[in-house]
Design a protein around this motif. Structure first.
Motif, PDB file in Angstrom:
ATOM      1  N   ASP A 181       0.804  -1.224   0.000  1.00  0.00           N
ATOM      2  CA  ASP A 181       0.000   0.000   0.000  1.00  0.00           C
ATOM      3  C   ASP A 181       0.837   1.274   0.000  1.00  0.00           C
ATOM      4  O   ASP A 181       0.344   2.349   0.335  1.00  0.00           O
ATOM      5  N   GLU A 182       2.131   1.172  -0.374  1.00  0.00           N
ATOM      6  CA  GLU A 182       2.980   2.341  -0.483  1.00  0.00           C
ATOM      7  C   GLU A 182       3.457   2.493  -1.920  1.00  0.00           C
ATOM      8  O   GLU A 182       3.272   1.602  -2.748  1.00  0.00           O
ATOM      9  N   TYR A 183       4.077   3.630  -2.200  1.00  0.00           N
ATOM     10  CA  TYR A 183       4.494   3.948  -3.564  1.00  0.00           C
ATOM     11  C   TYR A 183       5.976   4.301  -3.576  1.00  0.00           C
ATOM     12  O   TYR A 183       6.436   5.104  -2.753  1.00  0.00           O
ATOM     13  N   GLU A 184       6.715   3.702  -4.487  1.00  0.00           N
ATOM     14  CA  GLU A 184       8.151   3.975  -4.583  1.00  0.00           C
ATOM     15  C   GLU A 184       8.383   5.189  -5.476  1.00  0.00           C
ATOM     16  O   GLU A 184       8.082   5.166  -6.673  1.00  0.00           O
ATOM     17  N   LEU A 185       8.894   6.257  -4.878  1.00  0.00           N
ATOM     18  CA  LEU A 185       9.123   7.507  -5.588  1.00  0.00           C
ATOM     19  C   LEU A 185      10.587   7.584  -5.998  1.00  0.00           C
ATOM     20  O   LEU A 185      11.482   7.330  -5.195  1.00  0.00           O
ATOM     21  N   ALA A 186      10.831   7.934  -7.249  1.00  0.00           N
ATOM     22  CA  ALA A 186      12.200   7.987  -7.766  1.00  0.00           C
ATOM     23  C   ALA A 186      12.995   9.125  -7.122  1.00  0.00           C
ATOM     24  O   ALA A 186      12.438   9.998  -6.448  1.00  0.00           O
ATOM     25  N   GLU A 187      14.320   9.099  -7.332  1.00  0.00           N
ATOM     26  CA  GLU A 187      15.206  10.115  -6.762  1.00  0.00           C
ATOM     27  C   GLU A 187      14.818  11.513  -7.260  1.00  0.00           C
ATOM     28  O   GLU A 187      14.406  11.687  -8.406  1.00  0.00           O
TER      29      GLU A 187
ATOM     30  N   ILE B 130       6.508   6.222  -0.325  1.00  0.00           N
ATOM     31  CA  ILE B 130       5.487   7.185   0.073  1.00  0.00           C
ATOM     32  C   ILE B 130       4.305   6.420   0.661  1.00  0.00           C
ATOM     33  O   ILE B 130       3.773   5.500   0.041  1.00  0.00           O
ATOM     34  N   THR B 131       3.898   6.805   1.856  1.00  0.00           N
ATOM     35  CA  THR B 131       2.789   6.140   2.536  1.00  0.00           C
ATOM     36  C   THR B 131       1.527   6.989   2.415  1.00  0.00           C
ATOM     37  O   THR B 131       1.592   8.192   2.128  1.00  0.00           O
ATOM     38  N   PRO B 132       0.344   6.400   2.669  1.00  0.00           N
ATOM     39  CA  PRO B 132      -0.886   7.202   2.685  1.00  0.00           C
ATOM     40  C   PRO B 132      -0.809   8.374   3.656  1.00  0.00           C
ATOM     41  O   PRO B 132      -1.366   9.439   3.382  1.00  0.00           O
ATOM     42  N   ALA B 133      -0.109   8.207   4.783  1.00  0.00           N
ATOM     43  CA  ALA B 133       0.007   9.304   5.746  1.00  0.00           C
ATOM     44  C   ALA B 133       0.713  10.503   5.127  1.00  0.00           C
ATOM     45  O   ALA B 133       0.396  11.660   5.443  1.00  0.00           O
ATOM     46  N   ASP B 134       1.686  10.268   4.228  1.00  0.00           N
ATOM     47  CA  ASP B 134       2.391  11.363   3.569  1.00  0.00           C
ATOM     48  C   ASP B 134       1.466  12.156   2.644  1.00  0.00           C
ATOM     49  O   ASP B 134       1.725  13.318   2.337  1.00  0.00           O
ATOM     50  N   LEU B 135       0.376  11.518   2.199  1.00  0.00           N
ATOM     51  CA  LEU B 135      -0.521  12.128   1.221  1.00  0.00           C
ATOM     52  C   LEU B 135      -1.805  12.660   1.846  1.00  0.00           C
ATOM     53  O   LEU B 135      -2.668  13.175   1.135  1.00  0.00           O
ATOM     54  N   ALA B 136      -1.942  12.546   3.159  1.00  0.00           N
ATOM     55  CA  ALA B 136      -3.208  12.900   3.816  1.00  0.00           C
ATOM     56  C   ALA B 136      -3.589  14.360   3.584  1.00  0.00           C
ATOM     57  O   ALA B 136      -4.736  14.673   3.257  1.00  0.00           O
ATOM     58  N   ALA B 137      -2.640  15.276   3.762  1.00  0.00           N
ATOM     59  CA  ALA B 137      -2.949  16.708   3.625  1.00  0.00           C
ATOM     60  C   ALA B 137      -3.320  17.077   2.191  1.00  0.00           C
ATOM     61  O   ALA B 137      -4.362  17.711   1.967  1.00  0.00           O
TER      62      ALA B 137
ATOM     63  N   LEU C 207      -0.693  13.456  -6.683  1.00  0.00           N
ATOM     64  CA  LEU C 207      -0.334  14.208  -5.485  1.00  0.00           C
ATOM     65  C   LEU C 207       1.121  13.915  -5.130  1.00  0.00           C
ATOM     66  O   LEU C 207       1.498  12.756  -4.951  1.00  0.00           O
ATOM     67  N   LEU C 208       1.943  14.956  -5.059  1.00  0.00           N
ATOM     68  CA  LEU C 208       3.372  14.779  -4.767  1.00  0.00           C
ATOM     69  C   LEU C 208       4.012  13.764  -5.707  1.00  0.00           C
ATOM     70  O   LEU C 208       4.810  12.918  -5.297  1.00  0.00           O
ATOM     71  N   ASP C 209       3.633  13.833  -6.969  1.00  0.00           N
ATOM     72  CA  ASP C 209       4.148  12.925  -8.010  1.00  0.00           C
ATOM     73  C   ASP C 209       3.637  11.501  -7.859  1.00  0.00           C
ATOM     74  O   ASP C 209       4.150  10.588  -8.516  1.00  0.00           O
ATOM     75  N   VAL C 210       2.651  11.278  -7.026  1.00  0.00           N
ATOM     76  CA  VAL C 210       2.118   9.932  -6.797  1.00  0.00           C
ATOM     77  C   VAL C 210       0.716   9.843  -7.387  1.00  0.00           C
ATOM     78  O   VAL C 210      -0.130  10.699  -7.104  1.00  0.00           O
ATOM     79  N   PRO C 211       0.434   8.814  -8.222  1.00  0.00           N
ATOM     80  CA  PRO C 211      -0.928   8.659  -8.749  1.00  0.00           C
ATOM     81  C   PRO C 211      -1.873   8.207  -7.634  1.00  0.00           C
ATOM     82  O   PRO C 211      -1.607   7.236  -6.929  1.00  0.00           O
ATOM     83  N   VAL C 212      -2.978   8.914  -7.483  1.00  0.00           N
ATOM     84  CA  VAL C 212      -3.903   8.682  -6.373  1.00  0.00           C
ATOM     85  C   VAL C 212      -5.331   8.714  -6.892  1.00  0.00           C
ATOM     86  O   VAL C 212      -5.647   9.431  -7.844  1.00  0.00           O
TER      87      VAL C 212
END
Length: 291
Positions: free
Chosen positions: A74-80, A104-111, A156-161
């Motif tokens: 349930d996390e996402y690997e974000l590139a450098e 990147i965890t869901p907690a990082d994307l909450a806001a 969000l923050l380069d993460v598909p959500v």
């Protein structure tokens, strides 16, 4: 959140030490993310589809930086994250790595998910008070709404959500100031329409019974026609739907609740409310006079 907002979130790390990252519209440091897979692909092409700000991959970017275990399901690997610093002469420095690969965890994307949900466009549900005009007092009219969960895909923050809005509460205002008791109804059920062959709607149905018209000499909005009949016109039903939000990283299975709710408001077309008058006639059902 639009792409500009996403970029601002990613590049915030450089703001404090980089005057070029101010709020003006001039040139800025250029941030980007890349990994060994992207660089290796770019090395076999002209790179235009993969890296838009580089002539070549930065030194070391073709080496795997993330040495830990793969990110959990349930996390996402974000590139450098890399940056090219803007110099005084308008040119850019060689790429400099800002941070390594991270999970990147869901907690990082909450806001940002909360912001996206708060500004989410939800089609306004249709509200229906099922009746033929004019409405009559002392008849129970069913009410229902056509609602369903809404899902949008965002970054969000380069993460598909994925952001999901679920209708959870319905508050009906039947525009009835003259019926004793409250004239609003709050439920967790959107109601359903009456169809031929089903029992007549009664008080167990989501809906409303108008029992009083008010008095034309005392109450604003209550009128008297030339025949002496009382009526109210421009009677509307207003539905306020409350939505709760959830989000998940695209491709994962767990939905995370979003703090807060949003509402939509629907209003029916105005109708006339009157009462059925009983009149005595001197004919039977076969038109034979009985008086």
């Amino acid at each position: 959140m639009n792409d500009d907002d996403n970029t601002a979130n990613v590049t915030a790390e450089g703001d404090a030490e980089n005057p070029a990252m101010s709020g003006d519209d001039g040139p800025r440091d250029r941030y980007f993310r890349t990994d060994s897979t992207t660089c290796n692909l770019a090395a076999t092409t002209d790179g235009a589809d993969f890296i838009t700000t580089l002539d070549s991959c930065p030194d070391g970017s073709q080496e795997a930086d993330f040495q830990g275990a793969p990110c959990p399901e349930d996390e996402y690997e974000l590139a450098e994250l890399w940056v090219e610093r803007l110099q005084d002469d308008g040119t850019y420095t060689a790429p400099e790595r800002v941070s390594g690969t991270e999970c990147i965890t869901p907690a990082d994307l909450a806001a940002p998910a909360r912001h996206e949900f708060a500004t989410m466009h939800i089609p306004t549900p249709e509200a229906v008070l099922q009746a033929r005009e004019p409405l009559l007092v002392n008849v129970h009219y069913p009410a229902y709404a056509t609602t369903q969960p809404q899902i949008v895909d965002v970054t969000l923050l380069d993460v598909p959500v994925q952001i999901r809005a679920d209708p959870v509460q319905y508050t009906w205002d039947f525009d009835d100031p003259h019926t004793p008791g409250t004239t609003t109804l709050t439920t967790t059920d959107p109601g359903h329409p009456w169809t031929d062959g089903t029992p007549a709607p009664d008080s167990t149905w989501i809906g409303h019974t108008y029992t009083h018209l008010g008095h034309p000499d005392q109450d604003t909005g209550t009128l008297r026609d030339q025949a002496g009949n009382w009526y109210r016109d421009n009677v509307t039903t207003t539905l306020t739907t409350t939505w709760e939000g959830h989000f998940r990283i695209t491709g994962t299975s767990t939905w995370t609740p979003i703090e807060g709710t949003i509402t939509t408001t629907s209003t029916t077309d105005p109708v006339t409310l009157t009462e059925a008058r009983v009149r005595l006639v001197c004919d039977d059902t076969h038109a034979n006079p009985t008086c």
